[in-house]
Scaffold this active site. Structure first.
Site, PDB file in Angstrom:
ATOM      1  N   PHE A  42       4.043   4.125  12.135  1.00 44.74           N
ATOM      2  CA  PHE A  42       3.363   3.127  11.334  1.00 44.74           C
ATOM      3  C   PHE A  42       4.146   2.849  10.043  1.00 44.74           C
ATOM      4  CE2 PHE A  42      -0.401   1.642   8.823  1.00 44.74           C
ATOM      5  CZ  PHE A  42      -0.553   0.470   9.559  1.00 44.74           C
ATOM      6  N   SER A  64     -12.776   3.719  -3.148  1.00 47.60           N
ATOM      7  CA  SER A  64     -13.310   2.875  -2.076  1.00 47.60           C
ATOM      8  C   SER A  64     -12.732   3.389  -0.755  1.00 47.60           C
ATOM      9  CB  SER A  64     -12.920   1.412  -2.314  1.00 47.60           C
ATOM     10  OG  SER A  64     -11.543   1.307  -2.617  1.00 47.60           O
ATOM     11  N   GLU A 106     -11.642   2.372   3.467  1.00 45.91           N
ATOM     12  CA  GLU A 106     -11.308   1.289   4.405  1.00 45.91           C
ATOM     13  C   GLU A 106     -11.574   1.725   5.846  1.00 45.91           C
ATOM     14  OE1 GLU A 106      -7.753  -1.005   3.580  1.00 45.91           O
ATOM     15  OE2 GLU A 106      -7.202  -0.856   5.686  1.00 45.91           O
ATOM     16  N   HIS A 145      -8.083   4.000  -3.056  1.00 52.11           N
ATOM     17  CA  HIS A 145      -8.627   3.337  -1.870  1.00 52.11           C
ATOM     18  C   HIS A 145      -8.165   4.158  -0.669  1.00 52.11           C
ATOM     19  CE1 HIS A 145     -10.069  -0.128   0.495  1.00 52.11           C
ATOM     20  NE2 HIS A 145      -8.966  -0.021   1.229  1.00 52.11           N
ATOM     21  N   ASP A 161      -0.104 -10.798   9.523  1.00 53.62           N
ATOM     22  CA  ASP A 161       1.137 -10.959  10.290  1.00 53.62           C
ATOM     23  C   ASP A 161       0.822 -11.762  11.528  1.00 53.62           C
ATOM     24  OD1 ASP A 161       2.985  -9.436   8.689  1.00 53.62           O
ATOM     25  OD2 ASP A 161       1.803  -7.683   9.257  1.00 53.62           O
TER      26      ASP A 161
HETATM   27  P1  FAD Z   1       1.761 -12.149   0.881  1.00 50.83           P
HETATM   28  O1  FAD Z   1       1.281 -11.705  -0.444  1.00 50.83           O
HETATM   29  O2  FAD Z   1       1.577 -13.588   1.247  1.00 50.83           O
HETATM   30  O3  FAD Z   1       3.311 -11.759   0.986  1.00 50.83           O
HETATM   31  C1  FAD Z   1       3.966 -11.749   2.252  1.00 50.83           C
HETATM   32  C2  FAD Z   1       5.469 -11.879   2.056  1.00 50.83           C
HETATM   33  O4  FAD Z   1       5.774 -13.210   1.652  1.00 50.83           O
HETATM   34  C3  FAD Z   1       6.055 -10.970   0.965  1.00 50.83           C
HETATM   35  O5  FAD Z   1       7.337 -10.566   1.398  1.00 50.83           O
HETATM   36  C4  FAD Z   1       6.158 -11.888  -0.248  1.00 50.83           C
HETATM   37  O6  FAD Z   1       7.184 -11.486  -1.133  1.00 50.83           O
HETATM   38  C5  FAD Z   1       6.484 -13.225   0.417  1.00 50.83           C
HETATM   39  N1  FAD Z   1       5.980 -14.387  -0.324  1.00 50.83           N
HETATM   40  C6  FAD Z   1       4.781 -14.532  -0.914  1.00 50.83           C
HETATM   41  N2  FAD Z   1       4.676 -15.753  -1.472  1.00 50.83           N
HETATM   42  C7  FAD Z   1       5.851 -16.404  -1.200  1.00 50.83           C
HETATM   43  C8  FAD Z   1       6.350 -17.703  -1.498  1.00 50.83           C
HETATM   44  N3  FAD Z   1       5.620 -18.583  -2.202  1.00 50.83           N
HETATM   45  N4  FAD Z   1       7.590 -18.017  -1.072  1.00 50.83           N
HETATM   46  C9  FAD Z   1       8.349 -17.140  -0.359  1.00 50.83           C
HETATM   47  N5  FAD Z   1       7.914 -15.891  -0.045  1.00 50.83           N
HETATM   48  C10 FAD Z   1       6.681 -15.527  -0.470  1.00 50.83           C
HETATM   49  N6  FAD Z   1      -3.017  -6.976   7.775  1.00 50.83           N
HETATM   50  C11 FAD Z   1      -3.926  -7.474   8.648  1.00 50.83           C
HETATM   51  O7  FAD Z   1      -3.553  -8.160   9.617  1.00 50.83           O
HETATM   52  N7  FAD Z   1      -5.261  -7.227   8.506  1.00 50.83           N
HETATM   53  C12 FAD Z   1      -5.747  -6.492   7.471  1.00 50.83           C
HETATM   54  O8  FAD Z   1      -6.953  -6.293   7.356  1.00 50.83           O
HETATM   55  C13 FAD Z   1      -4.817  -5.961   6.513  1.00 50.83           C
HETATM   56  N8  FAD Z   1      -5.233  -5.268   5.449  1.00 50.83           N
HETATM   57  C14 FAD Z   1      -4.330  -4.825   4.507  1.00 50.83           C
HETATM   58  C15 FAD Z   1      -4.786  -4.160   3.369  1.00 50.83           C
HETATM   59  C16 FAD Z   1      -3.896  -3.708   2.415  1.00 50.83           C
HETATM   60  C17 FAD Z   1      -4.417  -2.994   1.180  1.00 50.83           C
HETATM   61  C18 FAD Z   1      -2.501  -3.908   2.603  1.00 50.83           C
HETATM   62  C19 FAD Z   1      -1.519  -3.396   1.585  1.00 50.83           C
HETATM   63  C20 FAD Z   1      -2.043  -4.580   3.715  1.00 50.83           C
HETATM   64  C21 FAD Z   1      -2.935  -5.057   4.679  1.00 50.83           C
HETATM   65  N9  FAD Z   1      -2.518  -5.760   5.813  1.00 50.83           N
HETATM   66  C22 FAD Z   1      -3.432  -6.234   6.704  1.00 50.83           C
HETATM   67  C23 FAD Z   1      -1.088  -5.988   6.060  1.00 50.83           C
HETATM   68  C24 FAD Z   1      -0.616  -7.353   5.533  1.00 50.83           C
HETATM   69  O9  FAD Z   1      -1.306  -8.397   6.188  1.00 50.83           O
HETATM   70  C25 FAD Z   1       0.876  -7.478   5.799  1.00 50.83           C
HETATM   71  O10 FAD Z   1       1.581  -6.561   4.991  1.00 50.83           O
HETATM   72  C26 FAD Z   1       1.464  -8.868   5.675  1.00 50.83           C
HETATM   73  O11 FAD Z   1       2.795  -8.831   6.175  1.00 50.83           O
HETATM   74  C27 FAD Z   1       1.533  -9.404   4.251  1.00 50.83           C
HETATM   75  O12 FAD Z   1       0.309  -9.740   3.762  1.00 50.83           O
HETATM   76  P2  FAD Z   1       0.131 -10.053   2.180  1.00 50.83           P
HETATM   77  O13 FAD Z   1      -1.249 -10.478   1.986  1.00 50.83           O
HETATM   78  O14 FAD Z   1       0.656  -8.954   1.384  1.00 50.83           O
HETATM   79  O15 FAD Z   1       1.138 -11.326   2.078  1.00 50.83           O
END
Ligand code: FAD
Length: 279
Positions: free
Chosen positions: A209, A8, A10, A259, A101
């Site tokens: 980055f 895929s 991005e 990806h 973030d």
């Molecule tokens: P989560 O899975 O919620 O995790 C975030 C943090 O919180 C981790 O450290 C985790 O260990 C911790 N955590 C999770 N659940 C809990 C809980 N219940 N209690 C305490 N701690 C917890 N960012 C963007 O802004 N836009 C995008 O389009 C984007 N696309 C991305 C695509 C990919 C494939 C990847 C890998 C990252 C992308 N990001 C994007 C970056 C991402 O948003 C950041 O890395 C962000 O900091 C974490 O998002 P997440 O969905 O992994 O968060």
């Protein structure tokens, strides 16, 4: 049943007309390689909400199966539902669900849904199994996590809320990926975990980055890049060689697919993808 390896792509939402033209050109060029789907990123705190939706529409019109990214932090449930329902109405059936973030200057209000796991649950509550949901995975640990084990537990929890698959943050050590997959499998979780592949085109941008997102650049790679200095052409051809080898090692080791972070260009993808053997 054997599922064949696929890939895929991005993209990110373009900022102006010239960037949009570039995105369309790149997408059309890469379309010939037959990606399984393409995804479009979503800016922190919804900052690219309109831009993401426009790019999604553009790529849908070109005939791609499109997976918009959606991040929950800083948005209300009503805003998120509005976006999800809008996508549903335009025929989107795949989402990449993220926490995102907080953009600087937005204060500390995280919104109703704090973690990506909350967003996955929210989508499932409202739309059942109608969307295929991908989530993010971090073989080298999310930079905010307190430990590898805590991060793994949070990842498992996120998957258990209803994710169908995961795409990883990029990395340059295949061992980090295979070790992560082993640890996930040991917890009884068997969703596909697809490596995210970052092209190497510009070393200062890559170093900056990688510092931000916690992706490690191995010492040997850092040193090789430093040796090229400002010689962009040599960095690009070296980068293609390194990333192609990494991608093939991942496929040969059993990754379900790849990806590619295109950065809205087609050059690296066109150089690398046709050279790979997919099983
Ligand atoms: P989560 O899975 O919620 O995790 C975030 C943090 O919180 C981790 O450290 C985790 O260990 C911790 N955590 C999770 N659940 C809990 C809980 N219940 N209690 C305490 N701690 C917890 N960012 C963007 O802004 N836009 C995008 O389009 C984007 N696309 C991305 C695509 C990919 C494939 C990847 C890998 C990252 C992308 N990001 C994007 C970056 C991402 O948003 C950041 O890395 C962000 O900091 C974490 O998002 P997440 O969905 O992994 O968060």
């Amino acid at each position: 049943m054997t599922v064949s390896q696929s890939f895929s792509l991005e993209f990110f939402p373009p900022r102006d007309q010239a960037a949009q033209d570039k995105l369309v050109r790149s997408a059309k060029t890469l379309q010939g390689l037959r990606p399984s789907y393409v995804s479009v990123t979503f800016g922190a705190g919804g900052s690219t909400r309109t831009g993401t939706a426009e790019a999604v529409g553009l790529l849908q019109n070109l005939g791609f199966d499109v997976a918009p990214h959606l991040s929950c932090i800083g948005s209300s449930e009503a805003e998120l539902l509005d976006i999800i329902e809008g996508y549903h109405a335009q025929g989107i059936r795949r989402l990449v669900a993220l926490r995102g973030d907080m953009p600087s200057g937005m204060g500390g209000d995280t919104g109703a849904l704090r973690y990506a796991s909350d967003l996955v649950r929210f989508i499932r509550e409202h739309r059942g199994d109608e969307f295929t949901i991908e989530v993010a995975a971090y073989p080298e640990m999310h930079p905010e996590a307190i430990s590898l084990e805590a991060d793994l537990q949070h990842f498992i929890h996120k998957v258990n809320q209803g994710a169908n698959g995961a795409v990883t943050q990029y990395f340059f050590s295949p061992h980090a990926y295979f070790d992560f997959v082993d640890r996930v499998r040991a917890k009884g979780v068997d969703i596909p975990i697809v490596p995210g592949i970052m092209p190497i085109t510009n070393s200062s941008q890559l170093l900056r980055f990688s510092n931000m997102c916690g992706a490690e650049i191995p010492r040997w790679l850092r040193l090789r890049l430093a040796d090229f200095g400002d010689d962009r052409a040599s960095i690009r051809s070296f980068g293609i060689e390194v990333v192609q080898r990494l991608a093939q090692d991942l496929l040969d080791g059993g990754a379900p697919g790849l990806h590619f972070y295109t950065l809205n260009g087609s050059e690296a993808g066109m150089a690398i993808i046709p050279q790979l053997s997919f099983k």
